[in-house]
Every structure is written in C-alpha cells, then in structure tokens.
Design a protein around this motif. Structure first.
Motif, mmCIF file in Angstrom:
data_model
loop_
_atom_site.group_PDB
_atom_site.id
_atom_site.type_symbol
_atom_site.label_atom_id
_atom_site.label_comp_id
_atom_site.label_asym_id
_atom_site.label_seq_id
_atom_site.Cartn_x
_atom_site.Cartn_y
_atom_site.Cartn_z
ATOM 1 N N PHE A 1 64.478 61.495 35.524
ATOM 2 C CA PHE A 1 64.420 59.820 34.812
ATOM 3 C C PHE A 1 65.141 59.622 33.290
ATOM 4 N N THR B 1 57.166 54.570 35.160
ATOM 5 C CA THR B 1 56.432 54.693 35.628
ATOM 6 C C THR B 1 55.802 55.455 34.926
ATOM 7 N N CYS C 1 64.056 48.047 32.561
ATOM 8 C CA CYS C 1 64.026 48.367 33.381
ATOM 9 C C CYS C 1 62.702 49.065 34.254
ATOM 10 N N HIS C 2 62.767 49.733 34.688
ATOM 11 C CA HIS C 2 61.306 50.491 35.756
ATOM 12 C C HIS C 2 60.951 51.655 34.818
ATOM 13 N N LYS D 1 65.757 54.589 34.114
ATOM 14 C CA LYS D 1 64.622 55.531 34.869
ATOM 15 C C LYS D 1 63.319 55.709 33.976
#
Length: 273
Positions: free
Chosen positions: A132, A90, A87-88, A66
C-alpha cells in the motif's frame, strides 16, 4: 480478547438490513444516497466526515494511491477517501458483520469497484510487504492490546515513504475512563494508550512521526452540539443506536464527561514509513 470485541460490535441479525430498515423508516432509500449522506451511519468516529477529510488532506492521496483502512468498521472512512481522492481503498476489520455491511453499503452507493473489505486481524495483516501507498486507522486501536504488533504490521505493508495516519481515542491525564463507552461496555476490552505511549509505539514500529494533533476540544464541542437537544439527538449515528441500543445514551454521557475532564483525548498522528 478478539471474541469479546467481535461480540461487542456484532449486534443481532443482518446489520445492513437493519441499517436499510432504519433509513427507510425515515423515508430514505439507501441506493439514492451519496457517501456524504451516510455520515450518520458509517462515520461514527469523533467529528465524523469532517475529521476524515482533514486526515485525508494530510495523506496527500492521488487517484493512483492504494490505501489501507485498518479497523474499517462500516467503511465510511474508506468510501470518503475513495470518493474524494479517486483512489482504491481496502478496509480490514475483525468483525465479519461489519465487513459484510460495509461491502453492501458500498454496493448501494456504486462504490464496489473502489472499495473492498476483508475480515482480519490488525496485528497480523493478510497483505504483502509494501502493498500500500498509504494507510489510516480511525478509532480502532482502543480495542487492541498489542498495539506494537498493529503498528509494526502497518509499517510492513506500506511502501517506503508511504503515509500513515492514526486517529484514536487516548487515555488522558484526568483520571480513568468511564464505562460503558461505544468501544467497550466494560474495561476488559478497552486498551487506551497515552499520547507519549503512542509516540513511542509509532517510532518503535519504524515510523517517522511528522505531526501530532490534539483535537479533544473540537471533539467535545462536536459531541455537545450533537446532543444539545436533549441527551442523544436524532443526529447521533443510526448505527451506534442499532448496535448498542438504549445503553448508547449512557455511553454518550460518559464520553461527554470524559472529554470535559480530559479522562479521554482524541489525537491524530501523521507518520512516514
């Protein structure tokens, strides 16, 4: 300060619509492109996608990671990390227009599930402690005077042992920066740190500094190549032209001189939380 920064990056009208229009004018349909095709649109930090890939290799990401992209802009770094590592990511940015455009571009590319974009302040992140596994910031801190808060917040939202990469434009030893520049039309919203100040700030935030890379020479060669056909070549990012108009030509020339004279530097710092 934040109002001036938002205004500098906002432009007028829907940025996503203007990007789509510029691409279609070149015969390109946005939804038919790949993240790599968007480099000239959404990765307008020095050395573009190549620099992002180098930084990603330092972060050792996996599909389970993350990741937070601080100062995400149009989301180019976030999408490159998500695409290459699975991956993700943000992204957070101060400017609402950039967040909206970043989300729309991710939609064009079918990457809405892997990326999300939040409007917010890097010095007061709206995320829980340890949320994260890794974080990155690329060419964002130049507009932030309270870098101590920025890096303390980055440290707070990382799990213990998480990786953090800061890739930014710094103040060099060759004299004062020249304006206008892409991040500041005039000095009041520009806040460049020196390399030593960066090391002090990062360590003061609780990071362990693992590696420092001065890429100034490479950045100069890159910019010289992109402008070799006469001032600002077609390869100069579409978005920078849309945001800054004709003043971008003067910005490019100022950056060329500043890099040659080491008034400005490009450096990366790899850290562990």
């Amino acid at each position: 300060m934040t109002g001036g920064v938002k205004k500098h990056y906002s432009g007028s009208g829907s940025l996503a619509d203007r990007i789509a229009g510029a691409l279609r004018a070149k015969g390109l349909e946005p939804s038919s492109l790949t993240p790599a095709d968007f480099e000239a649109v959404d990765e307008f930090h020095f050395r573009g996608r190549a620099a992002t890939l180098e930084l990603a290799s330092l972060m050792q990401l996996t599909a389970a990671s993350k990741v937070l992209d601080i100062g995400a802009g149009l989301g180019g770094v976030a999408r490159t990390l998500a695409e290459t590592a699975g991956c993700h990511v943000t992204g957070i940015d101060l400017t609402p227009e950039l967040c909206a455009a970043a989300a729309e571009i991710s939609g064009w590319l079918g990457m809405s599930d892997q990326t999300e974009f939040v409007q917010g302040d890097a010095t007061s992140l709206p995320f829980a402690d340890g949320a994260f596994d890794a974080a990155i910031t690329a060419h964002a801190a130049m507009n932030i005077p309270r870098k101590d808060r920025m890096y303390a917040e980055a440290r707070r939202v990382l799990r213990p042992g998480g990786s953090f990469v800061a890739y930014d434009i710094l103040q060099g030893e060759g004299g004062a920066m020249l304006y206008p520049a892409p991040w500041a039309a005039e000095p009041s919203i520009s806040h460049l740190a020196t390399p030593q100040e960066m090391r002090t700030l990062l360590q003061g935030a609780g990071f362990t500094l693992l590696k420092t890379i001065d890429s100034t020479h490479d950045s100069l060669r890159w910019l010289e190549q992109r402008t070799a056909s006469g001032g600002t070549a077609e390869a100069v990012p579409v978005t920078a032209k849309l945001l800054f108009g004709t003043s971008y030509r003067e910005m490019v020339q100022n950056q060329l001189r500043a890099l040659r004279e080491r008034r400005m530097l490009t450096c990366s710092f790899l850290c562990a939380a």
